[in-house]
Scaffold this active site. Structure first.
Site, PDB file in Angstrom:
ATOM      1  CG  HIS A 150       2.990 -23.770 -30.177  1.00 52.22           C
ATOM      2  ND1 HIS A 150       2.821 -23.431 -28.856  1.00 52.22           N
ATOM      3  CD2 HIS A 150       1.766 -23.682 -30.751  1.00 52.22           C
ATOM      4  CE1 HIS A 150       1.546 -23.152 -28.634  1.00 52.22           C
ATOM      5  NE2 HIS A 150       0.887 -23.285 -29.766  1.00 52.22           N
ATOM      6  CG  HIS A 154      -3.734 -25.209 -32.974  1.00 54.72           C
ATOM      7  ND1 HIS A 154      -3.782 -24.074 -32.199  1.00 54.72           N
ATOM      8  CD2 HIS A 154      -4.298 -24.871 -34.181  1.00 54.72           C
ATOM      9  CE1 HIS A 154      -4.353 -23.088 -32.889  1.00 54.72           C
ATOM     10  NE2 HIS A 154      -4.681 -23.549 -34.094  1.00 54.72           N
TER      11      HIS A 154
END
Length: 330
Positions: A265, A192
């Site tokens: 993440h 992303h």
């Protein structure tokens, strides 16, 4: 100084009508060498992805708190990052090439050729960044913060903590094999974030060049001599250009932060994704800007008989219409 609509080659405003566009010339004037080099890089990354086949197995323990966060939905889906970022890129390119820099192009064909040149390069930056990110994910195989929630390994009783065990000694996952489980091993770097930064940095670099470097600028004295309303319009355009590039960078930053707060993440994954996207976005936009003056070098030979031909350079600085000094700066 002549009006912008009359700076087109030959027949004035008519050359900026869509029906007068030479689509063959638009394609002929592209920098196909750069497109080919990008295709070679994509092919190499695609082969590497196929050879790897999947993520590298890494050892883990059920007592590892860094991978024990809950598994939930993403605040910003990946598809929305692509759509929003691509829309911002295309909007910036079309606005700059077909409106703000209209006086720099010989005709609408040249303007569309320049817009396509930049659009292809921006999309190339996205594709290379995406594949480079995926290959890196497979090579590293880092576990996401929510991996244990995806895997649901059994907790041994009594619990014994052992260190230095190989990946073969990992506890088995009780969750069935699924793409979601495999994705749990694709933490480094953040896709992303790399995508958002590649698009944003590319677009910001293009906007700074298109708004500040390319067009001839009004001197400070020239700005002071403007009427009140034109001065206000000039300052508003300058502020709008600056706010636009700041918004693009803040959006990329927000995407990265959301990957941490969503437990998808680790912070270092986001930092690595931002660095990868920034480096590739900057490399591609600098290449596109540097190659632009030669994009139309062969246009005179390639145009159809009777079709007005552009100058050999897309940057026709000696024939800029009056609004050129009012372009927004960032």
């Amino acid at each position: 100084m002549e009006d912008g609509s009359s700076c087109a080659s030959g027949d004035g405003p008519a050359s900026w009508q869509l029906r007068r566009v030479s689509w063959a010339r638009v394609l002929l004037q592209q920098d196909w060498g750069s497109v080919l080099s990008t295709a070679v890089v994509l092919l190499a990354l695609g082969v590497a992805e196929g050879v790897l086949g999947g993520p590298r197995s890494r050892p883990f323990m059920v007592t590892d708190a860094t991978i024990s966060y809950p598994n939930g939905d993403s605040t910003i889906p990946y598809w929305s990052v692509i759509v929003a970022s691509l829309a911002a890129l295309l909007l910036s390119v079309l606005l700059a090439e077909l409106w703000l820099a209209r006086g720099l192009h010989a005709d609408l064909t040249d303007g569309l050729a320049a817009a396509l040149h930049f659009a292809l390069d921006g999309i190339s930056a996205f594709l290379v960044t995406g594949l480079a990110t995926q290959v890196s994910k497979m090579v590293v195989g880092r576990l996401r913060p929510d991996f244990l929630a995806r895997c649901q390994p059994p907790v041994p009783d009594p619990l014994a903590v052992q260190y230095g065990l190989p990946a073969a000694a990992n506890p088995p996952c009780t969750a069935p094999a699924s793409p979601e489980l495999t994705e749990g091993q694709y933490s480094f770097p953040s896709g992303h974030t790399s995508t958002a930064f590649a698009f944003s940095v590319w677009t910001v670099g293009y906007c700074i060049w298109a708004f500040n470097v390319r067009p001839p600028r009004r001197s400070a004295g020239g700005v002071r001599r403007l009427g009140v309303w034109r001065r206000l319009a000039h300052e508003a355009a300058t502020a709008a250009g600056f706010l636009w590039v700041v918004a693009l960078l803040l959006y990329a930053w927000f995407v990265g932060v959301s990957r941490i707060t969503d437990f998808k993440h680790h912070p270092s994954d986001v930092a690595a994704g931002a660095l990868l996207g920034t480096l590739l976005g900057a490399a591609f936009v600098l290449r596109a800007i540097g190659r632009l003056p030669g994009v139309l070098a062969g246009a005179e030979a390639g145009g159809a008989a009777g079709t007005p031909q552009p100058d050999t350079s897309l940057l026709r600085g000696n024939r800029v219409h009056n609004h050129g000094g009012d372009l927004p700066s960032v």
